[in-house]
Design a protein around this motif. Structure first.
Motif, short mmCIF file in Angstrom:
data_model
loop_
_atom_site.label_atom_id
_atom_site.label_comp_id
_atom_site.label_asym_id
_atom_site.label_seq_id
_atom_site.Cartn_x
_atom_site.Cartn_y
_atom_site.Cartn_z
N GLU A 256 43.56 40.24 29.39
CA GLU A 256 43.09 40.37 30.77
C GLU A 256 44.05 39.67 31.71
O GLU A 256 44.73 38.71 31.33
CB GLU A 256 41.70 39.78 30.94
N ILE A 257 44.12 40.17 32.91
CA ILE A 257 44.94 39.53 33.93
C ILE A 257 44.16 38.43 34.61
O ILE A 257 44.70 37.56 35.28
CB ILE A 257 45.42 40.58 34.95
N GLY A 258 42.84 38.46 34.46
CA GLY A 258 41.96 37.49 35.08
C GLY A 258 40.56 38.07 35.19
O GLY A 258 40.29 39.17 34.72
N ILE A 259 39.68 37.32 35.81
CA ILE A 259 38.31 37.76 36.06
C ILE A 259 38.15 37.95 37.56
O ILE A 259 38.57 37.11 38.35
CB ILE A 259 37.30 36.70 35.58
N SER A 260 37.55 39.06 37.95
CA SER A 260 37.27 39.29 39.36
C SER A 260 35.78 39.22 39.61
O SER A 260 35.00 39.90 38.93
CB SER A 260 37.80 40.66 39.80
N THR A 261 35.37 38.41 40.58
CA THR A 261 33.97 38.40 41.00
C THR A 261 33.81 39.12 42.33
O THR A 261 32.74 39.09 42.92
CB THR A 261 33.44 36.95 41.11
N ASP A 262 34.89 39.74 42.81
CA ASP A 262 34.79 40.60 43.98
C ASP A 262 34.10 41.91 43.59
O ASP A 262 33.98 42.23 42.40
CB ASP A 262 36.18 40.91 44.55
N LYS A 263 33.70 42.68 44.58
CA LYS A 263 33.03 43.95 44.30
C LYS A 263 33.89 45.17 44.61
O LYS A 263 33.52 46.28 44.29
CB LYS A 263 31.71 44.03 45.08
N LEU A 264 35.05 44.94 45.23
CA LEU A 264 35.93 46.04 45.56
C LEU A 264 37.08 46.11 44.58
O LEU A 264 37.64 45.09 44.18
CB LEU A 264 36.47 45.89 47.00
N HIS A 265 37.44 47.30 44.21
CA HIS A 265 38.54 47.64 43.31
C HIS A 265 38.24 47.27 41.86
O HIS A 265 38.01 48.14 41.05
CB HIS A 265 39.87 47.03 43.75
N ALA A 266 38.23 45.99 41.53
CA ALA A 266 38.03 45.58 40.13
C ALA A 266 36.97 44.49 40.08
O ALA A 266 36.90 43.63 40.96
CB ALA A 266 39.33 45.08 39.53
N ARG A 267 36.14 44.50 39.02
CA ARG A 267 35.11 43.49 38.85
C ARG A 267 35.00 43.11 37.39
O ARG A 267 35.07 43.96 36.52
CB ARG A 267 33.76 44.02 39.35
N GLY A 268 34.85 41.80 37.12
CA GLY A 268 34.81 41.34 35.74
C GLY A 268 36.21 41.18 35.18
O GLY A 268 37.19 41.07 35.94
N PRO A 269 36.37 41.16 33.85
CA PRO A 269 37.71 41.06 33.28
C PRO A 269 38.59 42.23 33.74
O PRO A 269 38.16 43.39 33.69
CB PRO A 269 37.45 41.13 31.76
#
Length: 418
Positions: free
Chosen positions: A384-397
């Motif tokens: 994974e490149i990281g975890i996203s907690t945003d809701k746009l484009h990418a979310r989660g791992p």
């Protein structure tokens, strides 16, 4: 070193490399990944020796236990880097696929094609294995990358960077497709995040202070999560053996990771039975408990929790504990205090499990499983490149698909609009 000029040079070379990477075929990208893995094997001792130097310098400079844990390249973590490269090479190439191709009444066909984002800047602290994870995912998704690791990992990161360059060259791909910033000057970060002409997206990985600064100052879109205040809720219809296994693992498997449980919620109907054995297990592991009044009434030596504890990402052997009336209060607590990273419910009640999945507003929500599974490798993303907690484009791992976008494609045969 003139930092501004140095970073502009990196950016220009990354932009040029990104255009070559966008048209690279899957065979060349996979060959580069396997070439990097081969170079890592050849340079294993040199890389581990560089990491030992970084660790020694970190101890001298007073790095805390959580950062030292992230910095260390154990033999197992080294092998996991190589395994991650193999897994990413085995994944389908996300680039170029056309989906939802449909005929319109006019006769044209309209669909969507998956394409690379372009140049990805990744800023991270401590973990030298992120250098490989980031390089692998950016490479396979057809992007170029500029990587800025923490100063505490500079020796290992540069040794790994040499392996990345060797792997790219062996496959006939531009070495500039993955560049690891060589200076520890923090001004380089300021340059990286303020040049949208060279960089298409920034991914910060590190402490809350770093991510807040990047989010505040960047002129480039950011994929981020600020912290990992993860919860486990033990329902009064939980299997007690499962509850014990999951709650112990979620906290004690590793303390310095963003998917470690930081708050344990226990339904009042099971608290009297489950909290004493859990407290004993945590005491044996050296975990300090901070609880609400109802939890402290059951565990006499538990410290008093204050409101700040419910928000805290400890990254340490400390755990907040709260007894709640049931599922409604657990969901309300999580949605109020959580950082929207990862939450888990332990229950044998299907209806409650489905409610938890639907109503908890976090990037990963689990049933009868440890929060430690919130990880790209465990999700089958290869890395994974990281975890996203945003809701746009990418979310989660964020794996390969999260590093791509879509564009509309139209297929015609001399069609004109009437």
């Amino acid at each position: 070193m003139n930092i501004e000029q140095y970073m502009q040079d990196l950016g220009q070379r990354a932009r040029a490399a990104s255009r070559l990477m966008a048209r690279a075929d899957a065979g060349a990208k996979n060959a580069a990944l396997l070439g990097i893995a081969a170079a890592l094997r050849e340079q294993r001792e040199a890389i581990l020796a560089a990491n030992r130097e970084d660790m020694a310098a970190g101890r001298e400079n007073g790095l805390d236990a959580a950062l030292l844990d992230r910095l260390e390249l154990t033999p197992a973590r080294f092998e996991a880097m190589i395994e991650g490269l193999s897994q990413v090479a085995a994944l389908p190439d996300p680039v170029g696929g056309i989906t939802d191709l449909n005929y319109r009444p006019t006769g044209i066909q309209v669909g969507r094609m998956r394409v690379p984002l372009g140049v990805i800047g990744i800023i991270y602290e401590s973990r030298p294995n992120v250098t490989i994870d980031a390089a692998a995912l950016c490479l396979k998704s057809g992007n170029a990358a500029i990587l800025r690791g923490g100063s505490e990992a500079i020796r290992a990161n540069q040794a790994i960077a040499a392996c990345v360059r060797a792997g790219l060259a062996s496959a006939g791909l531009p070495e500039d497709a993955v560049q690891v910033i060589e200076t520890t000057d923090r001004a380089a970060v300021g340059e990286l995040i303020t040049h949208p002409e060279y960089v298409d997206v920034i991914v910060p990985r590190g402490g809350k202070g770093l991510i807040e600064r990047i989010s505040r100052d960047a002129r480039v879109p950011v994929i981020k999560h600020l912290d990992g205040n993860c919860h486990v809720y033990i329902d009064d219809q939980a299997d007690e053996d499962k509850a014990l296994r999951v709650a112990i693992n979620a906290k004690t498997h590793r303390y310095g990771t963003c998917n470690t449980m930081e708050t344990l919620l226990v339904a009042e109907g099971i608290a009297e039975r489950i909290l004493p054995p859990l407290a004993a297990a945590y005491a044996e592991a050296g975990v300090e408990l901070r609880g609400c009044e109802r939890a402290r009434a059951l565990i006499s030596d538990m410290k008093q929790a204050v409101d700040a504890d419910w928000y805290e990402e400890y990254l340490a052997p400390v755990l907040a504990v709260k007894v709640v009336s049931g599922l409604d209060e657990a969901i309300e607590h999580i949605n109020h205090y959580s950082s929207a990273h990862t939450e888990s419910i332990i229950t044998e009640n299907y209806t409650r499990a489905r409610r938890f999945l639907a109503e908890v507003d976090s990037s990963s929500v689990m049933v009868n499983a440890s929060t430690r599974f919130a990880d790209g490798f465990e999700y089958g993303l290869g890395a994974e490149i990281g975890i996203s907690t945003d809701k746009l484009h990418a979310r989660g791992p964020v794996g390969l698909e999260g590093l791509t976008s879509e564009k509309w494609v139209v297929l015609g045969d001399g069609h004109i609009r009437q």
